[in-house]
Design an enzyme around this catalytic site. Structure first.
Site, PDB file in Angstrom:
ATOM      1  N   GLY A  60       0.825  -1.204   0.000  1.00 21.24           N
ATOM      2  CA  GLY A  60       0.000   0.000   0.000  1.00 21.24           C
ATOM      3  C   GLY A  60       0.854   1.247   0.000  1.00 21.24           C
ATOM      4  O   GLY A  60       1.874   1.317   0.704  1.00 21.24           O
ATOM      5  N   GLY A  62      -0.657   4.552   0.081  1.00 19.22           N
ATOM      6  CA  GLY A  62      -1.417   5.723   0.494  1.00 19.22           C
ATOM      7  C   GLY A  62      -0.659   6.495   1.556  1.00 19.22           C
ATOM      8  O   GLY A  62       0.564   6.370   1.687  1.00 19.22           O
ATOM      9  N   GLY A  65       1.060   3.912   4.072  1.00 14.57           N
ATOM     10  CA  GLY A  65       2.100   3.108   3.441  1.00 14.57           C
ATOM     11  C   GLY A  65       3.187   3.932   2.803  1.00 14.57           C
ATOM     12  O   GLY A  65       4.384   3.616   2.917  1.00 14.57           O
ATOM     13  N   SER A 304     -17.517  16.497   0.506  1.00  9.11           N
ATOM     14  CA  SER A 304     -16.795  16.649   1.769  1.00  9.11           C
ATOM     15  C   SER A 304     -17.679  17.119   2.918  1.00  9.11           C
ATOM     16  O   SER A 304     -18.558  17.963   2.760  1.00  9.11           O
ATOM     17  CB  SER A 304     -15.651  17.653   1.589  1.00  9.11           C
ATOM     18  N   ARG A 351     -20.736  11.826  12.070  1.00  7.91           N
ATOM     19  CA  ARG A 351     -21.260  11.252  10.835  1.00  7.91           C
ATOM     20  C   ARG A 351     -22.334  10.205  11.069  1.00  7.91           C
ATOM     21  O   ARG A 351     -23.306  10.122  10.311  1.00  7.91           O
ATOM     22  CB  ARG A 351     -20.108  10.643  10.030  1.00  7.91           C
ATOM     23  N   HIS A 426     -18.402   4.775   3.439  1.00  8.86           N
ATOM     24  CA  HIS A 426     -17.233   5.624   3.205  1.00  8.86           C
ATOM     25  C   HIS A 426     -15.946   5.092   3.835  1.00  8.86           C
ATOM     26  O   HIS A 426     -14.877   5.194   3.251  1.00  8.86           O
ATOM     27  CB  HIS A 426     -17.520   7.019   3.751  1.00  8.86           C
ATOM     28  N   GLU A 450      -5.968   2.804   7.747  1.00  6.83           N
ATOM     29  CA  GLU A 450      -7.334   2.270   7.800  1.00  6.83           C
ATOM     30  C   GLU A 450      -7.354   0.745   7.857  1.00  6.83           C
ATOM     31  O   GLU A 450      -8.347   0.152   8.262  1.00  6.83           O
ATOM     32  CB  GLU A 450      -8.129   2.755   6.581  1.00  6.83           C
ATOM     33  N   ARG A 460     -15.584   7.077  13.278  1.00 10.29           N
ATOM     34  CA  ARG A 460     -14.463   8.003  13.091  1.00 10.29           C
ATOM     35  C   ARG A 460     -14.978   9.418  12.899  1.00 10.29           C
ATOM     36  O   ARG A 460     -15.928   9.653  12.148  1.00 10.29           O
ATOM     37  CB  ARG A 460     -13.624   7.595  11.870  1.00 10.29           C
TER      38      ARG A 460
END
Length: 662
Positions: A60, A62, A65, A304, A351, A426, A450, A460
């Site tokens: 990974g 991202g 990583g 967003s 959220r 999400h 994640e 989160r």
């Protein structure tokens, strides 16, 4: 915490067994503000000359990583970095929009490390570890300094100071942002640091490679089996330690805001080799996404959470007004339901709460937009008041790229007509279980970002994913993995070792199996059907009856998959149908475990909402006397039942109580 009762065992019909409880042996004791410094000091060191003799595989690229590979390469270790994309810059971190949290208190509005810690624990509905969350808050300020030094173009105030805005679940402004493309800018920073190490020779990059198996030798992670997605060649890569930073598993729902290629395969193959999976039922439904428009879709688009700073969310008070042009509905006939129900936080509630309330008003028949099936699944996000207060130019400066993206997708101008939004999958708070050092239950296997479960509990908070990814990659993992690597030098390993040969043979056999079935249904059709089952029965609201039904449906679908899937093409070339088959096969196993986890947890907490466990006014109702623990699941074998191991959550610095944002 009470022991499982006979009734509960009967309730889930022997779907799982319970194993020994587990503890995080690496977590230090003492004052919470001293724990991370204490652990860093106690962790063994590796001198610079010895680092050159040690190797690490990182899956990974991202934020977690990429940052980890750059940092470990800079330290002198030999790093092999893998991604299935054609470039590390295409990692899904690039899609994050709104911002990154840090306890800098630039606005002097009462923020602090402890407040960020408290907000994160509360936002996660008291289902995360105190030590991990405090460490995250503590290193957050370092992340901003690191990224500014890299040249990340954070938004600034007129005087040149870094600007902040608010996100859900907090009453301070601590979110640093780069317009609506914060993830992209942060990833470019990590990418340039990574490429610097590639040029220096400390990092070896393997793009267009997908990990298909973990190599475990004598109980320790020692490498991976990866497939070159261009040539089809199955390769063996060995190292002294392995890091998984491969992201979350939201695509188990088929429709999500994740990239189409995002998958669970790296972490699931590790789970099957012995890595515990923590809290798989904790999934996040983001309240601010472009609604589903029909059966043709294969992906959803995030809008967003930052838009909730200045946009107001509402639906018509009367169902008969839902077909009207929203501009024709007078103010007195609008229900700004979040502001009405949660006056203290308004549109910036967490959220999970915002998503459930959107579902509730749509279930009442007050949803807006075109009907999909029997329902209108949408609510308005309205910038009318912001445009009056700030001007169109000021709104565009803060949110312009997001509003432009919305207009391109929907054909509607959000400067003139209220946007329509609806919740969508999400993020996943669950992931591989790790200790304080980010090491899984397999020695030598570390998990970052994640892909692990460690920091967010059952929900989160917005702008905390980027914070965790960079915290793990730049500051946490490099300080903890050295404690393991200091045990080296490790025994040299050849590809002819029986455990290595066995892992590669398993991948070859699995690939051959996919290509040999030659059934009647496409991989995508199975994935879509699985997603429908998960969304219907393990989505925003779960119940015992629905989860038991989902488990039966998933098992039947999985049996049919292995009998009737059709995978076109060959193994020795580019073959996206084959890629998808492996990913969906793993999703079919994960989906069942998610439902079992959701079934066993007979409480509501954060993103896990059980219909049987709610307050009188419909809020999530926890049962701390029974469920204040991490559910760490052990693979039970292809024909066996998963094994539940419980890690008790102990709160010393935050009082556990029912969340209230009213």
């Amino acid at each position: 915490m009470t022991a499982p009762t006979t009734e509960r065992t009967e309730l889930i019909h022997g779907l799982y067994t319970e194993g020994e409880p587990i503890v995080d042996t690496k977590a230090p004791a003492g004052p919470i503000e001293q724990r991370w410094s204490k652990r860093k000091f106690e962790a063994a060191l590796v001198n610079p000359a010895n680092r050159r003799k040690l190797s690490v595989i990182i899956v990974g690229t991202g934020l977690a990583g990429g940052a980890a590979a750059a940092t470990l390469g800079e330290a002198g270790y030999h790093v092999k970095s893998f991604c299935y994309q054609d470039s590390p810059r295409r990692a899904h971190s690039i899609a994050a929009q709104g911002g990154i949290n840090a306890a800098k208190n630039y606005k002097e509005d009462g923020d602090s490390v402890f407040r960020l810690f408290y907000d994160t624990v509360k936002g996660g509905d008291y289902r995360s570890r105190e030590s991990n969350v405090y460490r995250l808050a503590e290193v957050s300020a370092n992340i901003i300094d690191q990224c500014v030094a890299q040249g990340v173009p954070f938004a600034r105030e007129y005087g040149g100071l870094l600007d902040n805005r608010s996100f859900g679940g907090v009453q301070v402004s601590r979110t640093f942002y780069a317009r609506g493309q914060t993830g992209q800018q942060l990833l470019i920073g990590a990418y340039q640091a990574l490429e610097r190490q590639v040029a220096a020779g400390t990092v070896e990059m393997f793009a267009r490679h997908e990990m298909l198996e973990l190599v475990v030798v004598d109980g320790k992670a020692r490498g991976i089996i990866a497939r070159d997605l261009v040539t089809g060649e199955v390769e063996t890569h060995l190292a002294d330690a392995v890091v998984l930073a491969s992201g979350g598993y939201g695509n188990v729902f088929y429709l999500s805001t994740n990239a189409m290629g995002s998958n669970v395969t790296a972490t699931w193959r590790a789970h099957r080799k012995g890595a515990y999976f923590g809290n798989p039922c904790y999934t996040q439904i983001h309240p601010t996404c472009i609604p589903v428009s029909g059966e043709h879709q294969s992906k959803l688009t995030l809008m967003s959470e930052s838009l909730r700073n200045d946009g107001r969310i509402w639906v018509p008070k009367k169902a008969e007004d839902c077909e009207k042009d929203p501009r024709e509905i007078p103010e007195e006939d609008r229900d700004y339901y979040l502001e009405r129900i949660y006056p203290s936080f308004g549109n910036l509630v967490p959220r999970d709460i915002a998503s459930r309330q959107a579902k509730n008003v749509c279930d009442e028949g007050r949803g807006v937009g075109p009907k999909v099936g029997d329902f209108r699944r949408g609510v308005y996000l309205d910038f009318t008041d912001a445009l009056k207060r700030m001007s169109a130019e000021a709104v565009a400066e803060k949110y312009g790229n997001l509003l432009d993206m919305y207009q391109r997708i929907t054909g509607e101008n959000p400067y003139e007509v209220p946007m329509r939004i609806y919740p969508a999958v999400h993020y996943t708070m669950g992931g591989l279980w790790v200790d304080y050092d980010l090491q899984s239950s397999i020695p030598g296997l570390f998990v970052a970002g994640e892909a692990n479960f460690s920091d967010h509990g059952a929900n989160r908070l917005g702008a905390s994913a980027l914070m965790q990814g960079l915290a793990d990659g730049y500051f946490v993992l490099p300080n903890t993995i050295r404690d393991y690597l200091a045990k080296g030098p490790f025994e040299a390993l050849e590809e002819s070792h029986p455990s290595v040969v066995e892992a590669k043979a398993a991948v070859d056999a699995r690939v051959a199996k996919f290509l040999s079935i030659n059934g009647d249904r496409s991989v995508d059709s199975f994935h879509k059907e699985l997603g429908n089952i998960m969304w219907e029965y393990c989505g925003m609201e779960r119940s015992e009856e629905g989860l038991l039904k989902a488990i039966d449906l998933i098992r039947g679908l999985r049996d049919e998959f292995w009998r009737n899937v059709k995978v076109l093409g060959a193994a020795d070339t580019l073959n996206q149908s084959l890629e998808k088959a492996g990913r969906v096969a793993d999703f079919l196993e994960l989906g069942e475990l998610m439902c079992i986890d959701a079934l066993h947890r007979r409480e509501s907490c954060g993103g896990h909402f059980r219909a049987e466990s709610q307050t009188e006014d419909g809020e999530a109702l926890r049962h701390d006397d029974e469920y204040a623990y991490v559910a760490a699941w052990e693979w039970g074998g292809d024909s066996g039942a998963p094994v539940l191991h419980k890690e008790d959550l102990v709160y010393e610095f935050v009082e556990m109580k029912q969340r209230s944002y009213k």
